[in-house]
Design a protein around this motif. Sequence first.
Motif, PDB file in Angstrom:
ATOM      1  N   VAL A 128       8.562  78.339 -16.761  1.00  0.00           N
ATOM      2  CA  VAL A 128       7.435  78.342 -17.693  1.00  0.00           C
ATOM      3  C   VAL A 128       7.517  77.084 -18.560  1.00  0.00           C
ATOM      4  O   VAL A 128       8.475  76.881 -19.301  1.00  0.00           O
ATOM      5  CB  VAL A 128       7.422  79.607 -18.575  1.00  0.00           C
ATOM      6  N   ASP A 129       6.516  76.236 -18.402  1.00  0.00           N
ATOM      7  CA  ASP A 129       6.427  74.977 -19.136  1.00  0.00           C
ATOM      8  C   ASP A 129       5.610  75.254 -20.394  1.00  0.00           C
ATOM      9  O   ASP A 129       4.432  75.591 -20.310  1.00  0.00           O
ATOM     10  CB  ASP A 129       5.733  73.952 -18.218  1.00  0.00           C
ATOM     11  N   TYR A 130       6.234  75.192 -21.547  1.00  0.00           N
ATOM     12  CA  TYR A 130       5.474  75.491 -22.771  1.00  0.00           C
ATOM     13  C   TYR A 130       6.032  74.782 -23.988  1.00  0.00           C
ATOM     14  O   TYR A 130       7.118  74.220 -23.930  1.00  0.00           O
ATOM     15  CB  TYR A 130       5.380  76.993 -22.997  1.00  0.00           C
ATOM     16  N   PRO A 186       6.099  69.525 -27.221  1.00  0.00           N
ATOM     17  CA  PRO A 186       5.550  68.580 -28.200  1.00  0.00           C
ATOM     18  C   PRO A 186       5.960  67.142 -27.878  1.00  0.00           C
ATOM     19  O   PRO A 186       6.761  66.921 -26.977  1.00  0.00           O
ATOM     20  CB  PRO A 186       6.213  69.024 -29.508  1.00  0.00           C
ATOM     21  N   ASN A 187       5.398  66.224 -28.622  1.00  0.00           N
ATOM     22  CA  ASN A 187       5.750  64.822 -28.403  1.00  0.00           C
ATOM     23  C   ASN A 187       6.745  64.367 -29.461  1.00  0.00           C
ATOM     24  O   ASN A 187       6.679  64.780 -30.611  1.00  0.00           O
ATOM     25  CB  ASN A 187       4.484  63.972 -28.426  1.00  0.00           C
ATOM     26  N   VAL A 188       7.641  63.515 -29.031  1.00  0.00           N
ATOM     27  CA  VAL A 188       8.708  63.063 -29.915  1.00  0.00           C
ATOM     28  C   VAL A 188       8.174  62.078 -30.955  1.00  0.00           C
ATOM     29  O   VAL A 188       7.207  61.362 -30.702  1.00  0.00           O
ATOM     30  CB  VAL A 188       9.841  62.461 -29.060  1.00  0.00           C
ATOM     31  N   GLY A 201      -2.315  72.497 -31.116  1.00  0.00           N
ATOM     32  CA  GLY A 201      -2.323  72.751 -29.666  1.00  0.00           C
ATOM     33  C   GLY A 201      -0.935  73.140 -29.178  1.00  0.00           C
ATOM     34  O   GLY A 201      -0.772  74.029 -28.339  1.00  0.00           O
ATOM     35  N   HIS A 202       0.090  72.465 -29.734  1.00  0.00           N
ATOM     36  CA  HIS A 202       1.457  72.821 -29.353  1.00  0.00           C
ATOM     37  C   HIS A 202       1.814  74.208 -29.878  1.00  0.00           C
ATOM     38  O   HIS A 202       2.573  74.939 -29.253  1.00  0.00           O
ATOM     39  CB  HIS A 202       2.453  71.785 -29.880  1.00  0.00           C
ATOM     40  N   LEU A 203       1.259  74.553 -31.036  1.00  0.00           N
ATOM     41  CA  LEU A 203       1.527  75.880 -31.596  1.00  0.00           C
ATOM     42  C   LEU A 203       1.012  76.954 -30.641  1.00  0.00           C
ATOM     43  O   LEU A 203       1.698  77.921 -30.332  1.00  0.00           O
ATOM     44  CB  LEU A 203       0.859  76.026 -32.969  1.00  0.00           C
ATOM     45  N   LEU A 237       3.520  56.525 -15.334  1.00  0.00           N
ATOM     46  CA  LEU A 237       2.600  57.228 -16.229  1.00  0.00           C
ATOM     47  C   LEU A 237       2.931  58.712 -16.350  1.00  0.00           C
ATOM     48  O   LEU A 237       3.780  59.239 -15.644  1.00  0.00           O
ATOM     49  CB  LEU A 237       1.165  57.045 -15.722  1.00  0.00           C
ATOM     50  N   TYR A 238       2.191  59.333 -17.249  1.00  0.00           N
ATOM     51  CA  TYR A 238       2.322  60.776 -17.481  1.00  0.00           C
ATOM     52  C   TYR A 238       2.207  61.532 -16.151  1.00  0.00           C
ATOM     53  O   TYR A 238       2.986  62.454 -15.860  1.00  0.00           O
ATOM     54  CB  TYR A 238       1.210  61.168 -18.455  1.00  0.00           C
ATOM     55  N   ALA A 239       1.220  61.136 -15.332  1.00  0.00           N
ATOM     56  CA  ALA A 239       1.004  61.817 -14.049  1.00  0.00           C
ATOM     57  C   ALA A 239       2.222  61.677 -13.142  1.00  0.00           C
ATOM     58  O   ALA A 239       2.602  62.620 -12.444  1.00  0.00           O
ATOM     59  CB  ALA A 239      -0.233  61.265 -13.360  1.00  0.00           C
ATOM     60  N   SER A 281       5.354  61.393 -13.927  1.00  0.00           N
ATOM     61  CA  SER A 281       6.456  62.294 -14.303  1.00  0.00           C
ATOM     62  C   SER A 281       6.096  63.746 -13.981  1.00  0.00           C
ATOM     63  O   SER A 281       6.970  64.542 -13.643  1.00  0.00           O
ATOM     64  CB  SER A 281       6.862  62.123 -15.769  1.00  0.00           C
ATOM     65  N   ASP A 282       4.813  64.071 -14.017  1.00  0.00           N
ATOM     66  CA  ASP A 282       4.442  65.443 -13.654  1.00  0.00           C
ATOM     67  C   ASP A 282       4.581  65.709 -12.153  1.00  0.00           C
ATOM     68  O   ASP A 282       4.824  66.856 -11.745  1.00  0.00           O
ATOM     69  CB  ASP A 282       3.031  65.784 -14.152  1.00  0.00           C
ATOM     70  N   ILE A 283       4.417  64.673 -11.352  1.00  0.00           N
ATOM     71  CA  ILE A 283       4.650  64.840  -9.904  1.00  0.00           C
ATOM     72  C   ILE A 283       6.138  65.127  -9.684  1.00  0.00           C
ATOM     73  O   ILE A 283       6.524  66.095  -9.023  1.00  0.00           O
ATOM     74  CB  ILE A 283       4.230  63.573  -9.122  1.00  0.00           C
ATOM     75  N   ARG A 312      -7.899  70.673 -21.895  1.00  0.00           N
ATOM     76  CA  ARG A 312      -8.291  69.273 -21.695  1.00  0.00           C
ATOM     77  C   ARG A 312      -7.427  68.575 -20.649  1.00  0.00           C
ATOM     78  O   ARG A 312      -7.786  67.529 -20.128  1.00  0.00           O
ATOM     79  CB  ARG A 312      -8.236  68.510 -23.024  1.00  0.00           C
ATOM     80  N   GLN A 313      -6.273  69.160 -20.363  1.00  0.00           N
ATOM     81  CA  GLN A 313      -5.408  68.521 -19.351  1.00  0.00           C
ATOM     82  C   GLN A 313      -5.577  69.148 -17.965  1.00  0.00           C
ATOM     83  O   GLN A 313      -4.770  68.908 -17.071  1.00  0.00           O
ATOM     84  CB  GLN A 313      -3.948  68.591 -19.809  1.00  0.00           C
ATOM     85  N   HIS A 314      -6.625  69.963 -17.795  1.00  0.00           N
ATOM     86  CA  HIS A 314      -6.776  70.661 -16.518  1.00  0.00           C
ATOM     87  C   HIS A 314      -6.933  69.690 -15.348  1.00  0.00           C
ATOM     88  O   HIS A 314      -6.260  69.790 -14.327  1.00  0.00           O
ATOM     89  CB  HIS A 314      -7.968  71.622 -16.571  1.00  0.00           C
TER      90      HIS A 314
END
Length: 576
Positions: free
Chosen positions: A117-119, A122-124, A131-133, A312-314, A316-318, A340-342
């Motif tokens: 579960v990715d939850y 937050p960003n450093v 949104g993080h809450l 990029l962000y993408a 690292s998600d791969i 928004r990240q769908h």
Amino acid sequence: MNIKEIISVKVIQALEDAGAPAHSNPLVSQTMKKQFGDYQVNGIIGVANKLGIASRQLAQRVLNHLDLKGIASKVEIAGPGFMNIFLDSAWIAKQVKISLEDDRLGISPVKIQTIVVDYSSPNVAKEMHIGHLRSTIMGDASVRTLEFLGHKVIRANHIGDWGTQFGMLIAYFNKNQNKHVNDMNIADLESAYREAHNLYYKDPEFAENARAYVVKLQGGCKVCKNIWQKIVDITMLHNQKSYNRLKVTLTKDDVMGESMYHTMIPEIVADLKDKGLAIESEGAIVVFLEDYKNKHNKPMGIIIQKKDSGYLYATSDIACAKYRYETLGANRILYYIDSRQHQHLMQTWSIVRKAGYVPDSVSLEHHMFGMMLGKDGKPFKTRAGSNIKLSDLLDEAVNRASKLIAKKNKNLSYEELEHAAEVVGIGAIKYADLSKSRTTDYIFDWDKMLSFDGNTAPYIQYAYTRISSIFKRIPFDSSTLTGDIILTEECEKSLAISLIQFEEIITQVAREGTAHIMCSYLYNLAGMFSSFYEHCPILKATSESQRKSRLELAALTARTLKIGLGTLGIETVERM
Ligand code: ARG
């Protein structure tokens, strides 16, 4: 026991015996009106239509084969071919007993899965935002629910701890001779970040410096790595305080930030090129996706490596999806990220699937959610228009809860009030978020969430204390509560049915990540208890066996409320 499941299996069998295709969907559901029984079967008509036969006729044939002996006291056909099922009181009473005798409310063992579960994520170098809450609260409820069912859950706090901002920060600290690096707090970090950001866009020399530091950091430079670690530690120490206060189960061991995937990426880029999925385009490495079109109606290009060779962000998600399957052995991977990240996730996963990094048998699920809005329908901010600090928000919740409880009960000690205010205040914030269907935006409203009326945490927490007080008034030894459950009155039966529906509810919540279903269930259960308590006197019951039976129902209600709230990450108190 999962009543819906038990009935479904029987109806599927009866459908088959009546000549319907195997595995037809019987569409079993709880009924809304008591006159239609406790459960209804709505799928027979659809099956009959497919077969081209009269639906009432098929319903009659199904009824002839349906074996609900001991479970239902009556089954009838209604309208064009619906079926109404009335549960048998003796069976219900037996199930209540099973739940009472088991710490886990009698739920059956599940086929254990490994679920990542990715939850929170937050960003450093920044404070967590609203949104993080939401992600933190919902993700943690999901984790608790899945763990309660017995799954192996891996919490993944995918913090934003990689990227150009670190070059900026290191360059900035360097410019200031690293003066305050050792005694910074999150606010200092945030302001350093803002200034670094400004400089980056104003001062070309600084920008170049910052970029050089990114390369150095990524190349393993020790000094850079040390500063980076400090920045991450300061941020996460701060976030940990919020997690603790929110009673969120995340710890520092659950951090699996973007930086973790850094070393996997070159190999993945090479592999995607080998597989013909990625190509070079204007100096960058790009995957073109046929199933997504850009504004010229051409396949959308997803950059996985920039011209300057950065990722990029993408990207690292791969890597992260691959890691979660390959290394963590996930059977399911859930992402609690705002809606928004769908598109980002769908595109990333499309690449992941094409490359064969995660097989179709492993589900990748975006449990997305909408925004938190103020009463004016705009993103939730302070009156001055700045972002609300999480710690301020929680303080206010606890203050308001304290006033609310003090008004209701003047006999609490200072310590009791303080503790109850924390439990109710934090509970109210969490419940307000969890009780709305997560896919839509939701309006943050202090008065609604901190009320003893309506679908709120205080309402359910208060119902729990009412039951606790019954047991305080009647000192009883739980070992003497061994009698049969007697369900003669309608409100006893309704309460009992609701109690044994817990498994059905939690199974659905675990599958869909829809905590609001658990919330409605608990809210209804608390309401049902109220009317039971009103109509079925416990102290003045007509016989000792009836009194014991009612006490048992009350005890199981209290336990179900407590455990149910527990799966949402919300606590209870004995008095408020
Ligand atoms: N740090 C990201 C943000 O604040 C959220 C990360 C969510 N998880 C993921 N695997 N992309 O927007």
